[in-house]
Design a protein around this motif. Structure first.
Motif, PDB file in Angstrom:
ATOM      1  N   ARG A  14       1.216  -1.073   0.378  1.00  0.00           N
ATOM      2  CA  ARG A  14      -0.048   0.118   0.049  1.00  0.00           C
ATOM      3  C   ARG A  14       1.428   1.407  -0.090  1.00  0.00           C
ATOM      4  O   ARG A  14       0.910   2.071   0.933  1.00  0.00           O
ATOM      5  N   ALA A  15       1.501   1.744  -1.214  1.00  0.00           N
ATOM      6  CA  ALA A  15       2.619   2.665  -1.214  1.00  0.00           C
ATOM      7  C   ALA A  15       2.788   3.173  -2.222  1.00  0.00           C
ATOM      8  O   ALA A  15       2.071   2.554  -3.046  1.00  0.00           O
ATOM      9  N   GLU A  16       2.885   4.575  -2.255  1.00  0.00           N
ATOM     10  CA  GLU A  16       2.741   5.518  -3.187  1.00  0.00           C
ATOM     11  C   GLU A  16       4.028   4.593  -4.590  1.00  0.00           C
ATOM     12  O   GLU A  16       4.511   5.058  -5.703  1.00  0.00           O
ATOM     13  N   GLY A  17       5.295   4.676  -4.244  1.00  0.00           N
ATOM     14  CA  GLY A  17       6.404   4.218  -4.823  1.00  0.00           C
ATOM     15  C   GLY A  17       7.066   3.054  -4.427  1.00  0.00           C
ATOM     16  O   GLY A  17       7.430   2.816  -2.510  1.00  0.00           O
ATOM     17  N   CYS A  18       8.089   2.272  -5.124  1.00  0.00           N
ATOM     18  CA  CYS A  18       9.225   1.350  -4.766  1.00  0.00           C
ATOM     19  C   CYS A  18       9.831   1.677  -5.222  1.00  0.00           C
ATOM     20  O   CYS A  18      10.255   1.603  -6.394  1.00  0.00           O
ATOM     21  N   LEU A  19      11.135   1.094  -4.794  1.00  0.00           N
ATOM     22  CA  LEU A  19      12.659   1.287  -5.436  1.00  0.00           C
ATOM     23  C   LEU A  19      13.320   0.299  -4.747  1.00  0.00           C
ATOM     24  O   LEU A  19      13.050  -0.535  -3.396  1.00  0.00           O
ATOM     25  N   LEU A  20      13.630  -0.963  -6.175  1.00  0.00           N
ATOM     26  CA  LEU A  20      14.653  -1.829  -5.698  1.00  0.00           C
ATOM     27  C   LEU A  20      15.917  -1.944  -5.820  1.00  0.00           C
ATOM     28  O   LEU A  20      16.747  -1.480  -6.498  1.00  0.00           O
ATOM     29  N   PHE A  21      16.479  -2.496  -5.134  1.00  0.00           N
ATOM     30  CA  PHE A  21      18.106  -2.770  -5.084  1.00  0.00           C
ATOM     31  C   PHE A  21      18.701  -3.949  -5.068  1.00  0.00           C
ATOM     32  O   PHE A  21      18.003  -5.117  -5.229  1.00  0.00           O
ATOM     33  N   GLY A  22      19.831  -4.360  -5.142  1.00  0.00           N
ATOM     34  CA  GLY A  22      20.638  -5.551  -5.675  1.00  0.00           C
ATOM     35  C   GLY A  22      21.003  -6.544  -4.045  1.00  0.00           C
ATOM     36  O   GLY A  22      21.254  -7.537  -3.934  1.00  0.00           O
ATOM     37  N   THR A  23      20.272  -5.766  -3.404  1.00  0.00           N
ATOM     38  CA  THR A  23      20.274  -6.405  -1.753  1.00  0.00           C
ATOM     39  C   THR A  23      19.575  -5.816  -0.984  1.00  0.00           C
ATOM     40  O   THR A  23      19.781  -3.825  -1.088  1.00  0.00           O
ATOM     41  N   GLY A  24      19.375  -6.429   0.448  1.00  0.00           N
ATOM     42  CA  GLY A  24      18.451  -5.797   1.835  1.00  0.00           C
ATOM     43  C   GLY A  24      19.602  -4.793   2.111  1.00  0.00           C
ATOM     44  O   GLY A  24      18.888  -3.494   2.154  1.00  0.00           O
ATOM     45  N   LEU A  50      25.300   5.626  -6.348  1.00  0.00           N
ATOM     46  CA  LEU A  50      25.515   4.154  -5.870  1.00  0.00           C
ATOM     47  C   LEU A  50      25.960   3.460  -6.922  1.00  0.00           C
ATOM     48  O   LEU A  50      26.559   2.340  -6.719  1.00  0.00           O
ATOM     49  N   GLY A  51      24.892   3.013  -7.605  1.00  0.00           N
ATOM     50  CA  GLY A  51      24.807   2.240  -8.354  1.00  0.00           C
ATOM     51  C   GLY A  51      24.639   0.263  -7.489  1.00  0.00           C
ATOM     52  O   GLY A  51      24.391  -0.406  -8.488  1.00  0.00           O
ATOM     53  N   SER A  52      23.759   0.870  -7.026  1.00  0.00           N
ATOM     54  CA  SER A  52      23.332  -0.286  -6.336  1.00  0.00           C
ATOM     55  C   SER A  52      21.745  -1.125  -6.461  1.00  0.00           C
ATOM     56  O   SER A  52      20.513  -0.755  -5.113  1.00  0.00           O
ATOM     57  N   THR A  53      22.200  -0.765  -7.868  1.00  0.00           N
ATOM     58  CA  THR A  53      20.082  -1.686  -8.658  1.00  0.00           C
ATOM     59  C   THR A  53      20.672  -3.150  -8.637  1.00  0.00           C
ATOM     60  O   THR A  53      21.213  -3.812  -8.983  1.00  0.00           O
ATOM     61  N   LEU A  54      18.848  -3.808  -9.149  1.00  0.00           N
ATOM     62  CA  LEU A  54      18.902  -4.908  -8.584  1.00  0.00           C
ATOM     63  C   LEU A  54      18.320  -5.339 -10.117  1.00  0.00           C
ATOM     64  O   LEU A  54      18.440  -4.181 -11.739  1.00  0.00           O
ATOM     65  N   SER A  55      19.326  -6.571 -10.530  1.00  0.00           N
ATOM     66  CA  SER A  55      18.768  -7.035 -12.439  1.00  0.00           C
ATOM     67  C   SER A  55      17.755  -7.140 -12.932  1.00  0.00           C
ATOM     68  O   SER A  55      17.381  -7.751 -11.911  1.00  0.00           O
ATOM     69  N   PRO A  56      17.651  -7.204 -13.977  1.00  0.00           N
ATOM     70  CA  PRO A  56      16.411  -7.691 -14.486  1.00  0.00           C
ATOM     71  C   PRO A  56      16.237  -9.429 -14.546  1.00  0.00           C
ATOM     72  O   PRO A  56      15.018  -9.580 -14.213  1.00  0.00           O
ATOM     73  N   PHE A  57      17.425  -9.446 -14.374  1.00  0.00           N
ATOM     74  CA  PHE A  57      16.675 -11.419 -14.117  1.00  0.00           C
ATOM     75  C   PHE A  57      16.470 -12.066 -12.640  1.00  0.00           C
ATOM     76  O   PHE A  57      15.296 -12.037 -12.333  1.00  0.00           O
ATOM     77  N   ASP A  58      17.144 -10.978 -11.272  1.00  0.00           N
ATOM     78  CA  ASP A  58      16.916 -10.895 -10.558  1.00  0.00           C
ATOM     79  C   ASP A  58      15.019 -10.801 -10.084  1.00  0.00           C
ATOM     80  O   ASP A  58      14.546 -10.922  -8.718  1.00  0.00           O
TER      81      ASP A  58
END
Length: 416
Positions: free
Chosen positions: A97-107, A261-269
């Motif tokens: 129930r969030a207005e937005g979400c960002l995904l990262f490579g790790t927690g 910082l470049g801490s993005t999630l890969s499309p495969f993951d």
């Protein structure tokens, strides 16, 4: 019948039932596929030099919204935004129930980037003392020593009097509920009200609860972080993290730091995470029930000193759990032995079905000794402050037959 152009928010949320929301997920495809496709492109063609200049300057950056819009002109470079990752982020935002979400490579990337987006040198953070070991290390060493950020660790029992720890330069109140590995709960509405009263950002690590059991944004918390490596993915085959909020301004700050910082999630993951989210409600429901049954077994075992699980009526936070965790108390529990650290080692090394491994939230049951594994960064004083006994065993309940897990624990406990 006229074809409707439904948004991803409709696919995720329309029935307002968690089970349907998780199953209907992100479907970013023009061909009727039921799974989100993997967009591997690192860069995207633009229509004009002017459009490229706008995207490169980030002046035309889209609003971070949960409707999952994926117009072609939103994408420029995959370190900034990727269609697969954006679709899965929209799915998770709908569940939380969030207005937005960002995904990262790790927690930890999600935690560190969200915190660093909110503080600068000289600022002050209040954190509960019983937090994940990696978070404790980030706060107590890197932020203090390398970034000159002041950090006050507060025992969870003192959070009811949190305001006495607030300073003029306090920028963040950071909590974890349930806490890892002691399974204590924080009154989130109380924390949120203090944050709003003093204009302080409130952040919660809600990894152990998942959106199925707890939705902190609806209780007034500003930012939710998850290690999506755990329950959200559920299969021990990826690392990922998430930051969710209803504040567009804060999400943009986090986004720009993430891009830097470049801490993005890969499309495969991201694809694997989308698959995991489809069964989240099924897995968590089973894990809720199985963990409670195991907690009852351990609670009556003569060699067990105490069981930490908020679903037990004997737990300090039982009544808070009934109000705050809507569908159950999660698939993680911990327990202490009468015999100390050495007895804990004997138990975890004699388990046959349950796997001796760190991490949690997987379909496989996992066990570890917190003082020597996940929280080994803490010295004896820090462990005591966090309420972590040296004998404490953390058990992440999987989806195996619960009676088999109980029998495995029974036979292992015979060695002490």
């Amino acid at each position: 019948m006229e074809q409707q152009n439904w948004s991803l928010a409709t696919y995720c949320v329309a029935p307002h039932v968690a089970g349907t929301a998780t199953l209907q997920g992100a479907r970013l495809t023009d061909f009727g596929g039921l799974s989100v496709p993997i967009h591997t492109s690192s860069t995207y063609k633009v229509d004009s030099a002017e459009q490229g200049a706008v995207l490169a300057s980030r002046k035309g950056w889209p609003e971070l919204r949960k409707d999952g819009s994926t117009a072609k002109d939103e994408f420029f470079y995959s370190r900034w935004r990727n269609p697969t990752v954006a679709a899965v982020a929209a799915h998770l935002a709908a569940l939380e129930r969030a207005e937005g979400c960002l995904l990262f490579g790790t927690g930890m990337a999600a935690i560190s980037t969200s915190v660093l987006s909110a503080v600068k040198a000289g600022d002050h953070i209040i954190s509960q003392s019983s937090v994940y070991g990696g978070t404790f290390h980030l706060f107590s060493h890197y932020l203090r020593e390398s970034f000159a950020v002041q950090v006050t660790f507060v025992n969870i029992e003192d959070l009811n009097t949190l305001e006495r720890y607030i300073r003029p330069n306090t920028k963040v109140i950071y909590v974890e509920s349930p806490s890892n590995p002691t399974l204590r709960l924080v009154n989130l509405e109380h924390i949120a009200s203090i944050g709003k009263k003093h204009n302080i950002l409130t952040i919660i690590d809600s990894t152990l609860a998942t959106p199925i059991n707890q939705q902190p944004l609806t209780l007034g918390i500003d930012v939710v972080v998850h290690s999506a490596t755990k329950f959200l993915s559920g299969h021990s085959d990826l690392t990922a993290g998430a930051v969710l909020s209803n504040s567009q301004d804060f999400l943009k700050q986090v986004l720009f730091l993430q891009q830097t910082l470049g801490s993005t999630l890969s499309p495969f993951d991201a694809f694997l995470l989308a698959r995991g989210l489809k069964t989240l409600h099924l897995r968590v429901s089973h894990q809720n029930n199985a963990a409670l049954k195991i907690a009852h077994f351990l609670d009556t075992h003569p060699k067990v000193k105490v069981v930490h699980y908020p679903g037990l009526s004997s737990h300090k936070d039982f009544h808070l759990a009934q109000r705050q965790m809507s569908n159950g108390c999660g698939g993680l529990l911990s327990f202490e032995l009468l015999g100390g650290r050495e007895d804990g080692r004997k138990v975890i090394e004699h388990l046959q079905v349950i796997n001796l491994a760190v991490s949690l939230g997987s379909v496989e049951s996992l066990v570890e000794q917190a003082a020597t594994m996940t929280h080994s960064q803490l010295n004896k004083e820090d462990l005591s402050e966090a309420g972590i006994d040296e004998s404490l065993i953390r058990l992440s309940v999987g989806i195996e037959n619960v009676d088999d897990l109980i029998e495995d624990l029974r036979q292992a406990l015979e060695y002490v």
